[in-house]
Design a protein around this motif. Structure first.
Motif, PDB file in Angstrom:
ATOM      1  N   ASP A  11       0.769  -1.116  -0.013  1.00 50.35           N
ATOM      2  CA  ASP A  11      -0.050  -0.068   0.033  1.00 50.35           C
ATOM      3  C   ASP A  11       0.922   1.240   0.069  1.00 50.35           C
ATOM      4  OD1 ASP A  11      -3.121  -0.742   0.875  1.00 50.35           O
ATOM      5  OD2 ASP A  11      -1.798  -2.037   1.664  1.00 50.35           O
ATOM      6  N   SER A  12       0.680   2.269  -1.066  1.00 45.35           N
ATOM      7  CA  SER A  12       1.341   3.341  -1.122  1.00 45.35           C
ATOM      8  C   SER A  12       0.880   4.558  -1.783  1.00 45.35           C
ATOM      9  CB  SER A  12       2.951   3.011  -1.809  1.00 45.35           C
ATOM     10  OG  SER A  12       3.655   4.172  -1.473  1.00 45.35           O
ATOM     11  N   PHE A  13       0.943   5.685  -1.515  1.00 45.70           N
ATOM     12  CA  PHE A  13       0.640   6.787  -2.656  1.00 45.70           C
ATOM     13  C   PHE A  13       1.454   6.663  -3.834  1.00 45.70           C
ATOM     14  CE2 PHE A  13      -0.967   7.817   1.472  1.00 45.70           C
ATOM     15  CZ  PHE A  13      -2.153   8.669   1.324  1.00 45.70           C
ATOM     16  N   TYR A  14       2.677   6.350  -3.850  1.00 45.30           N
ATOM     17  CA  TYR A  14       3.525   6.678  -4.958  1.00 45.30           C
ATOM     18  C   TYR A  14       4.509   5.262  -4.677  1.00 45.30           C
ATOM     19  CZ  TYR A  14       2.164  11.610  -4.029  1.00 45.30           C
ATOM     20  OH  TYR A  14       1.782  12.557  -3.923  1.00 45.30           O
ATOM     21  N   ILE A  15       4.507   4.564  -5.925  1.00 45.73           N
ATOM     22  CA  ILE A  15       5.413   3.608  -6.125  1.00 45.73           C
ATOM     23  C   ILE A  15       6.151   3.814  -7.481  1.00 45.73           C
ATOM     24  CG2 ILE A  15       6.046   1.108  -6.587  1.00 45.73           C
ATOM     25  CD1 ILE A  15       3.222   0.770  -5.241  1.00 45.73           C
ATOM     26  N   ILE A  16       7.418   4.072  -7.281  1.00 44.91           N
ATOM     27  CA  ILE A  16       8.548   4.182  -8.470  1.00 44.91           C
ATOM     28  C   ILE A  16       9.568   3.413  -8.437  1.00 44.91           C
ATOM     29  CG2 ILE A  16       9.718   6.230  -9.744  1.00 44.91           C
ATOM     30  CD1 ILE A  16       7.646   8.290  -8.468  1.00 44.91           C
ATOM     31  N   ILE A  60      -0.560  15.417  -3.917  1.00 48.57           N
ATOM     32  CA  ILE A  60       0.325  16.145  -4.560  1.00 48.57           C
ATOM     33  C   ILE A  60       0.933  15.223  -5.742  1.00 48.57           C
ATOM     34  CG2 ILE A  60       2.687  17.202  -4.280  1.00 48.57           C
ATOM     35  CD1 ILE A  60       2.085  17.725  -1.452  1.00 48.57           C
ATOM     36  N   GLU A  61       1.122  16.072  -7.032  1.00 49.16           N
ATOM     37  CA  GLU A  61       1.612  15.336  -8.214  1.00 49.16           C
ATOM     38  C   GLU A  61       3.228  15.478  -7.738  1.00 49.16           C
ATOM     39  OE1 GLU A  61       0.455  16.563 -11.818  1.00 49.16           O
ATOM     40  OE2 GLU A  61      -1.841  16.155 -11.289  1.00 49.16           O
ATOM     41  N   VAL A  62       3.894  14.319  -8.353  1.00 51.14           N
ATOM     42  CA  VAL A  62       5.441  14.017  -8.348  1.00 51.14           C
ATOM     43  C   VAL A  62       5.790  14.249  -9.849  1.00 51.14           C
ATOM     44  CG1 VAL A  62       7.415  12.535  -7.988  1.00 51.14           C
ATOM     45  CG2 VAL A  62       5.497  12.637  -6.400  1.00 51.14           C
ATOM     46  N   PRO A  63       6.525  15.294 -10.450  1.00 52.78           N
ATOM     47  CA  PRO A  63       6.733  15.418 -11.659  1.00 52.78           C
ATOM     48  C   PRO A  63       7.879  14.291 -11.977  1.00 52.78           C
ATOM     49  CG  PRO A  63       6.990  17.451 -10.369  1.00 52.78           C
ATOM     50  CD  PRO A  63       6.875  16.546  -9.373  1.00 52.78           C
ATOM     51  N   PRO A  64       8.033  13.665 -12.969  1.00 54.81           N
ATOM     52  CA  PRO A  64       6.954  13.864 -14.055  1.00 54.81           C
ATOM     53  C   PRO A  64       5.746  12.936 -14.061  1.00 54.81           C
ATOM     54  CG  PRO A  64       8.783  12.785 -15.021  1.00 54.81           C
ATOM     55  CD  PRO A  64       9.023  13.077 -13.599  1.00 54.81           C
ATOM     56  N   PHE A  65       5.760  12.315 -12.909  1.00 53.18           N
ATOM     57  CA  PHE A  65       5.030  10.868 -12.987  1.00 53.18           C
ATOM     58  C   PHE A  65       3.521  11.178 -12.496  1.00 53.18           C
ATOM     59  CE2 PHE A  65       9.387   9.863 -11.445  1.00 53.18           C
ATOM     60  CZ  PHE A  65       9.723   8.874 -12.496  1.00 53.18           C
ATOM     61  N   GLY A  66       3.251  12.389 -11.723  1.00 55.52           N
ATOM     62  CA  GLY A  66       1.777  12.529 -11.249  1.00 55.52           C
ATOM     63  C   GLY A  66       1.635  12.014  -9.846  1.00 55.52           C
ATOM     64  N   SER A  67       0.173  11.891  -9.578  1.00 54.74           N
ATOM     65  CA  SER A  67      -0.030  11.417  -8.423  1.00 54.74           C
ATOM     66  C   SER A  67      -0.757  10.198  -8.500  1.00 54.74           C
ATOM     67  CB  SER A  67      -0.885  12.369  -7.840  1.00 54.74           C
ATOM     68  OG  SER A  67      -2.154  12.440  -8.591  1.00 54.74           O
ATOM     69  N   LYS A  68      -0.700   9.631  -7.252  1.00 57.48           N
ATOM     70  CA  LYS A  68      -1.384   8.151  -7.039  1.00 57.48           C
ATOM     71  C   LYS A  68      -0.839   7.215  -8.459  1.00 57.48           C
ATOM     72  CE  LYS A  68      -5.919   6.050  -6.152  1.00 57.48           C
ATOM     73  NZ  LYS A  68      -7.353   6.303  -6.051  1.00 57.48           N
ATOM     74  N   VAL A  69       0.353   6.785  -8.271  1.00 59.74           N
ATOM     75  CA  VAL A  69       0.922   6.378  -9.329  1.00 59.74           C
ATOM     76  C   VAL A  69       1.844   5.011  -9.113  1.00 59.74           C
ATOM     77  CG1 VAL A  69       3.154   7.853  -9.117  1.00 59.74           C
ATOM     78  CG2 VAL A  69       2.458   6.889 -11.421  1.00 59.74           C
ATOM     79  N   LEU A  70       2.123   4.184  -9.968  1.00 56.61           N
ATOM     80  CA  LEU A  70       3.195   3.209  -9.942  1.00 56.61           C
ATOM     81  C   LEU A  70       3.707   3.434 -11.400  1.00 56.61           C
ATOM     82  CD1 LEU A  70       2.777  -0.656  -9.278  1.00 56.61           C
ATOM     83  CD2 LEU A  70       4.016   0.275 -10.933  1.00 56.61           C
ATOM     84  N   ALA A  71       5.014   3.955 -11.335  1.00 49.94           N
ATOM     85  CA  ALA A  71       5.820   4.190 -12.543  1.00 49.94           C
ATOM     86  C   ALA A  71       6.873   3.395 -12.531  1.00 49.94           C
ATOM     87  CB  ALA A  71       5.819   5.766 -12.301  1.00 49.94           C
ATOM     88  N   GLY A  76      -4.729   7.663  -2.250  1.00 50.78           N
ATOM     89  CA  GLY A  76      -4.760   9.311  -2.464  1.00 50.78           C
ATOM     90  C   GLY A  76      -5.875   9.542  -3.153  1.00 50.78           C
ATOM     91  N   ASP A  77      -5.861  10.761  -3.620  1.00 46.10           N
ATOM     92  CA  ASP A  77      -6.795  11.288  -4.459  1.00 46.10           C
ATOM     93  C   ASP A  77      -6.422  12.026  -5.742  1.00 46.10           C
ATOM     94  OD1 ASP A  77      -8.764  14.115  -4.972  1.00 46.10           O
ATOM     95  OD2 ASP A  77     -10.043  12.754  -4.084  1.00 46.10           O
ATOM     96  N   ARG A  78      -7.042  11.934  -6.792  1.00 49.29           N
ATOM     97  CA  ARG A  78      -6.406  12.229  -7.972  1.00 49.29           C
ATOM     98  C   ARG A  78      -6.222  13.898  -8.078  1.00 49.29           C
ATOM     99  NH1 ARG A  78      -9.707  11.496 -14.017  1.00 49.29           N
ATOM    100  NH2 ARG A  78      -8.558  12.751 -14.969  1.00 49.29           N
ATOM    101  N   TYR A  79      -7.273  14.266  -7.263  1.00 47.13           N
ATOM    102  CA  TYR A  79      -7.318  15.976  -7.494  1.00 47.13           C
ATOM    103  C   TYR A  79      -6.678  16.411  -6.243  1.00 47.13           C
ATOM    104  CZ  TYR A  79     -10.572  14.869 -11.204  1.00 47.13           C
ATOM    105  OH  TYR A  79     -11.249  14.484 -11.987  1.00 47.13           O
ATOM    106  N   LYS A  80      -6.371  15.893  -5.077  1.00 48.11           N
ATOM    107  CA  LYS A  80      -5.824  16.263  -3.899  1.00 48.11           C
ATOM    108  C   LYS A  80      -4.500  16.005  -3.647  1.00 48.11           C
ATOM    109  CE  LYS A  80     -10.488  17.008  -1.761  1.00 48.11           C
ATOM    110  NZ  LYS A  80     -11.579  16.401  -0.855  1.00 48.11           N
TER     111      LYS A  80
END
Length: 168
Positions: free
Chosen positions: A52-57, A88-99, A82-86
């Motif tokens: 479980d995580s907000f961001y996985i890179i 924080i986005e991590v450039p250049p990946f975005g938010s709520k992301v597995l990149a 996380g919430d798509r709109y609330k």
């Protein structure tokens, strides 16, 4: 344990697996803020596991949940919070992301097909149990409330699995 000061992460922590470190995940994670894999992270093949995580890179690292030759036969659940709109986005990946990205590639070149040596290529391997097929057509119209389907080909659906029906 592989954790700093022998303390596993707690909810809200950020976890970094540096280049050269190999981790065997053998326990469920709390809800992490950030999971950065520059080394290698393998799911233990003997356990049902959740991450479980907000961001996985996976940045030039390796994340494995089974391979084609040795598929993961247990249950693996990866939940992005996380919430798509609330969130924080991590450039250049975005938010709520597995990149998954190559290490050392400038943001302006993402998606350009630039070649990197194997050591710096991000890699995600997810292979589960072999199935006869992952989709098929129904032979007879499925009516609302039916508890059965007749498919056009043999399937190996297991009791309790979800089946998704779509239109043509």
């Amino acid at each position: 344990t592989s954790w700093m000061y022998q303390e596993p992460p707690v909810e809200g922590d950020s976890v970094w697996i540096p280049d050269g470190q190999v981790i065997l995940l053998d326990t469920n994670t709390p809800i992490l803020t950030f999971l950065l894999v520059e080394g290698s992270l393998y799911f233990d093949r003997t356990k049902d596991l959740t991450v479980d995580s907000f961001y996985i890179i996976v940045l030039g690292g390796y994340l494995e949940v089974g391979t084609e030759e040795d598929p993961f036969e247990m249950k693996a659940t990866i939940t992005l919070h996380g919430d798509r709109y609330k969130t924080i986005e991590v450039p250049p990946f975005g938010s709520k992301v597995l990149a998954v990205a190559d290490k050392g590639v400038p943001a302006s070149t993402f998606g350009s097909g630039i070649h990197q040596t194997g050591r710096y290529k991000g890699q995600l391997e997810v292979h589960g149990a072999k199935r006869l097929r992952t989709w098929t057509k129904v032979n007879i119209t499925a009516k609302a409330g039916n508890s059965w389907l007749i498919t056009s080909e043999p399937v190996d659906f297991k009791f309790g699995e979800s089946v998704i029906l779509t239109g043509n």
